[in-house]
Design an enzyme around this catalytic site. Structure first.
Site, PDB file in Angstrom:
ATOM      1  N   GLN A   1       0.823  -1.210   0.000  1.00  0.00           N
ATOM      2  CA  GLN A   1       0.000   0.000   0.000  1.00  0.00           C
ATOM      3  C   GLN A   1       0.864   1.269   0.000  1.00  0.00           C
ATOM      4  OE1 GLN A   1      -3.862  -0.776   1.787  1.00  0.00           O
ATOM      5  NE2 GLN A   1      -3.822   1.226   2.762  1.00  0.00           N
TER       6      GLN A   1
ATOM      7  N   CYS B   1      -4.678  -6.250  -2.473  1.00  0.00           N
ATOM      8  CA  CYS B   1      -3.467  -7.015  -2.136  1.00  0.00           C
ATOM      9  C   CYS B   1      -3.295  -8.299  -2.933  1.00  0.00           C
ATOM     10  CB  CYS B   1      -3.460  -7.339  -0.641  1.00  0.00           C
ATOM     11  SG  CYS B   1      -3.429  -5.890   0.431  1.00  0.00           S
TER      12      CYS B   1
ATOM     13  N   HIS C   1       0.040 -13.267   0.651  1.00  0.00           N
ATOM     14  CA  HIS C   1      -1.414 -13.423   0.636  1.00  0.00           C
ATOM     15  C   HIS C   1      -1.873 -14.609  -0.204  1.00  0.00           C
ATOM     16  CE1 HIS C   1      -5.050 -10.684   1.630  1.00  0.00           C
ATOM     17  NE2 HIS C   1      -5.410 -11.929   1.633  1.00  0.00           N
TER      18      HIS C   1
ATOM     19  N   ASP D   1       2.553  -3.366  -3.863  1.00  0.00           N
ATOM     20  CA  ASP D   1       1.440  -4.075  -4.498  1.00  0.00           C
ATOM     21  C   ASP D   1       0.357  -3.114  -4.991  1.00  0.00           C
ATOM     22  OD1 ASP D   1       0.626  -3.414  -1.924  1.00  0.00           O
ATOM     23  OD2 ASP D   1      -0.240  -5.368  -1.462  1.00  0.00           O
ATOM     24  N   HIS D   2       0.192  -1.974  -4.334  1.00  0.00           N
ATOM     25  CA  HIS D   2      -0.769  -0.951  -4.749  1.00  0.00           C
ATOM     26  C   HIS D   2      -0.514   0.271  -3.887  1.00  0.00           C
ATOM     27  CE1 HIS D   2      -2.915  -1.970  -1.082  1.00  0.00           C
ATOM     28  NE2 HIS D   2      -2.906  -3.235  -1.478  1.00  0.00           N
TER      29      HIS D   2
END
Length: 505
Positions: A13, A52, A102, A289-290
């Site tokens: 994030q 995620c 994840h 990831d973002h």
């Protein structure tokens, strides 16, 4: 040159725009700054699904989420889908993962030879959304508590996790340096910061002052937002509580503190790489990831294709291989697998065992070519009620969903995406071309049905597995203490010599 080692440092994030390397002026990240100064910085780099698990699965597979069933944070990554770890192992690499990835389902390795820690999130189907019951808010959804209660603390789940991850990764680097196994390595170190909740220990909170924390550039658009943003307000609980300016500032201050925490861990890992004499032939990659909306447009977290949520850092540091430069053309996480594979195969392109949606960025890294210039994205998780598609090509970003009006932004002229150009007469042909491309690339009704069917199956399986004896899939790192330190299976002097680094002449 010899095939390089690969050290992939992943944050969770982390929005590109907060870093100094991407124009940010607040976050203190000297270690990332140093890697960027000497490395190749991709200015327009994106995740392919701003959540995620789907993002990480597309990063691992080099395929769009819809092609591998990576719909949401409880989607199973199929064991038969090759990851870059599989390709690197076939090329003779040793592969290891420390931290978050994840993975959902019983396969918790997916090509990694070794996993050093467990994951921070559950590996079962419990976080499966339900598009057929959108109004229901499960207990695992994001909430605004993270913003309302932002601030300093002494300890959190996330600090516990990332401290363990970094210690394990540093130990692994020393073990690699001392090992008789001389294969090249790929070590992925994946932290959970600066992901919410927005709380951080005092030492990082105190690196910043309230007065230096800026507020969002785009104001709260409640009442004039696009339909998907309106749905996200429901998903994250903004229809229940609205944060004050002080709470927004505190959340952003804690986030910047978490970014500094990540930077310190990256600094520690890079220093360990040098101490282990592994730095000369190791390519260091920094990515996420973002991103995070951080209150822009009144939104938080991710789950949309606006720049703060979808644009991420991508920095490649290998001064002996790649001269420092910046790459302007858009690229994405889909390009990681072919890039790593061509590096491992000394520039050659192997026969892929599955279709690849990305392209190798090696020409761009070497300065002899550009990145692909386009990014394809999909969002199929909570907050949506139908597939959402994004195409970023050149300076245009097009977002389409069958249930919503189209969105078109010129991200060069309008980096904050304040003006939706989709309804402008002068852009009608461009919008029509994008819509035609969407129709060629996707069968959206079929994809919609596939997502609903997957959600239905997973809800049923999850409920069934919770009846009677429950066998979790969460990864259990095994630590064989019989192989540690001093034991009687080999001479003492030999054990001490093997553990000493550098080795005695």
């Amino acid at each position: 040159m010899d095939r390089p080692n690969l050290l992939i440092l992943m944050a969770d994030q982390l929005a590109a725009r907060v870093l100094r390397a991407y124009g940010g002026g607040i976050a203190r990240t000297p270690h990332i700054d140093a890697l960027a100064d000497e490395g190749v910085v991709f200015d327009s780099f994106y995740c392919n699904s701003p959540l995620c698990a789907p993002s990480r699965f597309s990063f691992l597979a080099g395929q769009l989420p819809s092609k591998i069933g990576a719909y949401d944070n409880a989607a199973e990554y199929p064991a038969q889908i090759p990851t870059f770890a599989h390709y690197l192992r076939r090329a003779g690499y040793q592969t290891a993962l420390a931290g978050k990835m994840h993975f959902c389902g019983p396969d918790q390795l997916h090509g990694f030879e070794e996993r050093l820690t467990t994951d921070i999130y559950p590996s079962d189907f419990g976080w499966t959304p339900d598009w057929s019951a959108f109004e229901q808010r499960p207990s695992w959804y994001h909430s605004m508590d993270s913003v309302i209660h932002a601030g300093a603390c002494t300890r959190t789940n996330q600090i516990d996790f990332d401290d363990e991850v970094v210690v394990a990764a540093r130990q692994k680097l020393f073990d690699l340096a001392r090992s008789r196994d001389r294969r090249a390595f790929c070590l992925v170190v994946s932290m959970t910061h600066p992901h919410d909740p927005y709380v951080i220990p005092h030492v990082y909170w105190n690196r910043y002052r309230d007065e230096e924390i800026d507020l969002p550039r785009v104001p709260d658009l409640s009442g004039s937002e696009d339909p998907h943003s309106r749905r996200l307000r429901h998903v994250i609980g903004l229809d229940r509580v609205r944060p004050t300016a002080a709470q927004v500032r505190a959340a952003r201050r804690a986030y910047f503190g978490a970014v500094s925490y990540v930077d310190d861990q990256i600094g520690s890992l890079v220093a360990t790489l040098k101490e282990a004499a592994l730095d000369a032939n190791t390519v260091v990659v920094v990515l996420a990831d973002h991103g995070d909306m951080l209150g822009e447009r009144g939104l938080w977290y991710k789950m949309n294709f606006f720049e703060p949520a979808a644009r991420i850092p991508f920095i490649v540091h290998a001064p002996s291989r790649f001269a420092a430069r910046r790459v302007a053309a858009p690229a994405s996480l889909l390009d990681l697998l072919p890039t790593l594979v061509t590096l491992a195969y000394s520039g050659a392109t192997p026969a892929y065992a599955a279709p690849i949606d990305g392209v190798s960025l090696l020409p761009a890294l070497e300065g002899g070519g550009a990145a692909s210039g386009e990014v394809i994205g999909e969002y199929l998780a909570e907050g949506a009620i139908a597939p959402i598609i994004m195409i970023r090509r050149g300076h245009n970003k097009f977002v389409h969903s069958p249930v919503d009006p189209d969105q078109l932004y010129d991200v060069s002229a309008d980096p904050d995406e304040r003006v939706n150009l989709a309804a402008r007469a002068g852009r009608a042909q461009l919008v029509a071309d994008f819509r035609s491309e969407v129709a060629r690339r996707w069968n959206l009704p079929m994809l919609h049905e596939a997502v609903l069917a997957s959600q239905h199956r997973r809800h049923f399986v999850y409920a069934a597995l919770r009846e009677g004896r429950f066998t979790p899939w969460d990864f259990q790192p095994l630590r064989d203490a019989s192989r540690l330190y001093i034991r009687n299976d080999q001479p003492l002097e030999e054990q001490e010599d093997l553990a000493r680094f550098p080795r005695l002449a």
